[in-house]
Design a protein around this motif. Structure first.
Motif, PDB file in Angstrom:
ATOM      1  N   ILE A  40      -7.762  11.526   0.137  1.00  0.00           N
ATOM      2  CA  ILE A  40      -8.378  12.695   0.889  1.00  0.00           C
ATOM      3  C   ILE A  40      -8.199  12.403   2.331  1.00  0.00           C
ATOM      4  CG2 ILE A  40     -10.758  12.421   0.846  1.00  0.00           C
ATOM      5  CD1 ILE A  40     -11.080  15.130   0.492  1.00  0.00           C
ATOM      6  N   SER A  41      -7.650  13.023   3.182  1.00  0.00           N
ATOM      7  CA  SER A  41      -7.786  12.798   4.993  1.00  0.00           C
ATOM      8  C   SER A  41      -8.957  13.016   5.308  1.00  0.00           C
ATOM      9  CB  SER A  41      -6.841  13.717   5.394  1.00  0.00           C
ATOM     10  OG  SER A  41      -7.275  14.962   5.748  1.00  0.00           O
TER      11      SER A  41
ATOM     12  N   GLN B  96     -20.741  10.241  10.910  1.00  0.00           N
ATOM     13  CA  GLN B  96     -19.192   9.816  10.892  1.00  0.00           C
ATOM     14  C   GLN B  96     -18.322  10.485  11.863  1.00  0.00           C
ATOM     15  OE1 GLN B  96     -18.992   7.487   8.141  1.00  0.00           O
ATOM     16  NE2 GLN B  96     -17.617   9.146   6.653  1.00  0.00           N
ATOM     17  N   GLU B  97     -18.691  11.681  12.292  1.00  0.00           N
ATOM     18  CA  GLU B  97     -17.894  12.254  13.499  1.00  0.00           C
ATOM     19  C   GLU B  97     -18.189  11.574  14.832  1.00  0.00           C
ATOM     20  OE1 GLU B  97     -17.965  16.846  12.043  1.00  0.00           O
ATOM     21  OE2 GLU B  97     -19.662  16.266  13.439  1.00  0.00           O
ATOM     22  N   GLU B  98     -19.389  11.383  15.106  1.00  0.00           N
ATOM     23  CA  GLU B  98     -20.001  10.555  16.240  1.00  0.00           C
ATOM     24  C   GLU B  98     -19.393   9.015  16.267  1.00  0.00           C
ATOM     25  OE1 GLU B  98     -24.323  10.871  16.215  1.00  0.00           O
ATOM     26  OE2 GLU B  98     -24.156  12.875  16.380  1.00  0.00           O
ATOM     27  N   ASN B  99     -19.188   8.401  15.114  1.00  0.00           N
ATOM     28  CA  ASN B  99     -18.897   6.994  14.864  1.00  0.00           C
ATOM     29  C   ASN B  99     -17.315   6.921  15.034  1.00  0.00           C
ATOM     30  OD1 ASN B  99     -21.423   6.070  14.943  1.00  0.00           O
ATOM     31  ND2 ASN B  99     -21.550   5.963  12.866  1.00  0.00           N
ATOM     32  N   TYR B 100     -16.745   7.854  14.479  1.00  0.00           N
ATOM     33  CA  TYR B 100     -15.220   7.464  14.291  1.00  0.00           C
ATOM     34  C   TYR B 100     -14.250   8.661  15.131  1.00  0.00           C
ATOM     35  CZ  TYR B 100     -16.820   4.623  10.253  1.00  0.00           C
ATOM     36  OH  TYR B 100     -16.997   3.862   9.536  1.00  0.00           O
ATOM     37  N   LEU B 101     -14.847   9.778  14.985  1.00  0.00           N
ATOM     38  CA  LEU B 101     -13.780  10.912  15.853  1.00  0.00           C
ATOM     39  C   LEU B 101     -14.250  11.052  17.292  1.00  0.00           C
ATOM     40  CD1 LEU B 101     -13.443  11.585  12.859  1.00  0.00           C
ATOM     41  CD2 LEU B 101     -13.377  13.948  13.505  1.00  0.00           C
ATOM     42  N   PHE B 102     -15.376  11.057  17.577  1.00  0.00           N
ATOM     43  CA  PHE B 102     -15.785  11.401  19.038  1.00  0.00           C
ATOM     44  C   PHE B 102     -15.130  10.324  20.058  1.00  0.00           C
ATOM     45  CE2 PHE B 102     -19.476  14.597  18.110  1.00  0.00           C
ATOM     46  CZ  PHE B 102     -18.821  15.375  17.510  1.00  0.00           C
ATOM     47  N   PRO B 103     -15.526   9.032  19.519  1.00  0.00           N
ATOM     48  CA  PRO B 103     -15.092   8.098  20.337  1.00  0.00           C
ATOM     49  C   PRO B 103     -13.581   7.958  20.664  1.00  0.00           C
ATOM     50  CG  PRO B 103     -16.660   7.213  19.013  1.00  0.00           C
ATOM     51  CD  PRO B 103     -16.274   8.320  18.368  1.00  0.00           C
ATOM     52  N   ARG B 104     -12.760   8.304  19.749  1.00  0.00           N
ATOM     53  CA  ARG B 104     -11.270   8.387  19.872  1.00  0.00           C
ATOM     54  C   ARG B 104     -10.824   9.369  20.815  1.00  0.00           C
ATOM     55  NH1 ARG B 104     -12.541   5.685  14.921  1.00  0.00           N
ATOM     56  NH2 ARG B 104     -10.869   4.123  14.293  1.00  0.00           N
TER      57      ARG B 104
ATOM     58  N   HIS C 263      -1.367   4.977   9.963  1.00  0.00           N
ATOM     59  CA  HIS C 263      -1.915   3.829   9.324  1.00  0.00           C
ATOM     60  C   HIS C 263      -3.601   3.968   9.581  1.00  0.00           C
ATOM     61  CE1 HIS C 263      -3.011  -0.038   7.641  1.00  0.00           C
ATOM     62  NE2 HIS C 263      -3.785  -0.258   8.888  1.00  0.00           N
ATOM     63  N   GLU C 264      -3.909   4.351  10.825  1.00  0.00           N
ATOM     64  CA  GLU C 264      -5.307   4.273  11.169  1.00  0.00           C
ATOM     65  C   GLU C 264      -5.909   5.587  10.468  1.00  0.00           C
ATOM     66  OE1 GLU C 264      -8.054   4.393  15.241  1.00  0.00           O
ATOM     67  OE2 GLU C 264      -6.157   5.004  15.311  1.00  0.00           O
TER      68      GLU C 264
ATOM     69  N   LEU D 106      -8.801   5.495   7.708  1.00  0.00           N
ATOM     70  CA  LEU D 106     -10.256   6.024   7.983  1.00  0.00           C
ATOM     71  C   LEU D 106     -10.598   6.961   6.677  1.00  0.00           C
ATOM     72  CD1 LEU D 106      -9.889   7.069  11.835  1.00  0.00           C
ATOM     73  CD2 LEU D 106     -11.716   5.717  10.694  1.00  0.00           C
ATOM     74  N   GLY D 107      -9.669   7.630   6.027  1.00  0.00           N
ATOM     75  CA  GLY D 107      -9.819   8.281   4.806  1.00  0.00           C
ATOM     76  C   GLY D 107     -10.618   7.526   3.990  1.00  0.00           C
TER      77      GLY D 107
END
Length: 229
Positions: free
Chosen positions: A39-40, A95-103, A181-182, A186-187
């Motif tokens: 799952i993505s 999860q959003e704050e640690n993995y998505l927002f910074p990117r 790959h990233e 992450l999934g």
């Protein structure tokens, strides 16, 4: 609650879940991995939004009962706020704050949206603090009941457009700012984080708790939201 509004929200949730299920990534119970498929990250987060939506419906229902001065098990509201705290705020949003927002910030993409979403995360946590405090006792004063109505309305008013903007803008854009790959890694990391925090099939167990709360409030059966012709 406006029954047409409730029905529409339930219908949207079913369509969203069914769309993912059609890819072979879901079972009827909840989040699963099919053989050879993962799952993505956005799909993972969107499924969790489906769970959040069910709690928003519980908040709607409890808010309406409070407005009508009808009795209901206050523990149902306490349990719902606890799931918001433990699963939505302390896990999903992290999860959003640690993995998505910074990117997004690093890529200088959708930064204004990301900043607003983060402000709303913090505002939601403040509301949940108050809800957990006010639902500690079965006996609430008139002033406390009015405050509960205000808090529930404020939470739902913010989170419905919040999650809709994430589902339709932020999550679709995420795939464009990370490598393949990233994205895949992450999934897998999301799944590991969930199992570490909630155990095997943790999402399904929490979904069962939400269903139990719905049943205690007599809003579990989906057909009751179908408008009469």
């Amino acid at each position: 609650m406006n029954i047409l509004h409730k029905s529409r929200r339930e219908f949207i949730n079913i369509v969203a879940i069914g769309a993912v299920a059609g890819t072979g990534l879901l079972t009827a119970c909840g989040k699963k991995e099919d053989e050879g498929q993962k799952i993505s990250p956005p799909e993972d987060l969107m499924q969790e939004h489906g769970l959040l939506n069910r709690i928003l419906l519980i908040y709607d229902h409890c808010g309406n009962l409070l407005q009508q001065k009808q009795d209901f098990p206050i523990t149902a509201l306490q349990q719902s706020a606890t799931i918001i705290r433990t699963f939505v705020e302390d896990y999903h949003e992290k999860q959003e704050e640690n993995y998505l927002f910074p990117r997004f910030i690093k890529a200088n993409q959708l930064t204004s949206l990301v900043n607003t979403l983060l402000v709303q995360h913090n505002a939601g946590r403040t509301i949940t603090d108050h809800l957990l405090h006010l639902t500690r006792s079965q006996n609430t004063s008139d002033n406390e009941r009015q405050e509960l109505i205000r808090l529930l309305s404020a939470f739902n008013t913010m989170y419905r457009p919040h999650e809709a903007r994430e589902d339709t803008v932020l999550f679709p854009a995420f795939r464009k700012i990370v490598s393949g790959h990233e994205y895949d890694a992450l999934g897998e990391e999301f799944e590991k984080n969930e199992e570490k925090k909630f155990g095997k099939d943790g999402f399904d167990h929490i979904l069962e708790k939400v269903a139990g709360i719905e049943k205690s409030l007599h809003i579990y059966e989906l057909d009751q939201f179908t408008p009469l012709a």
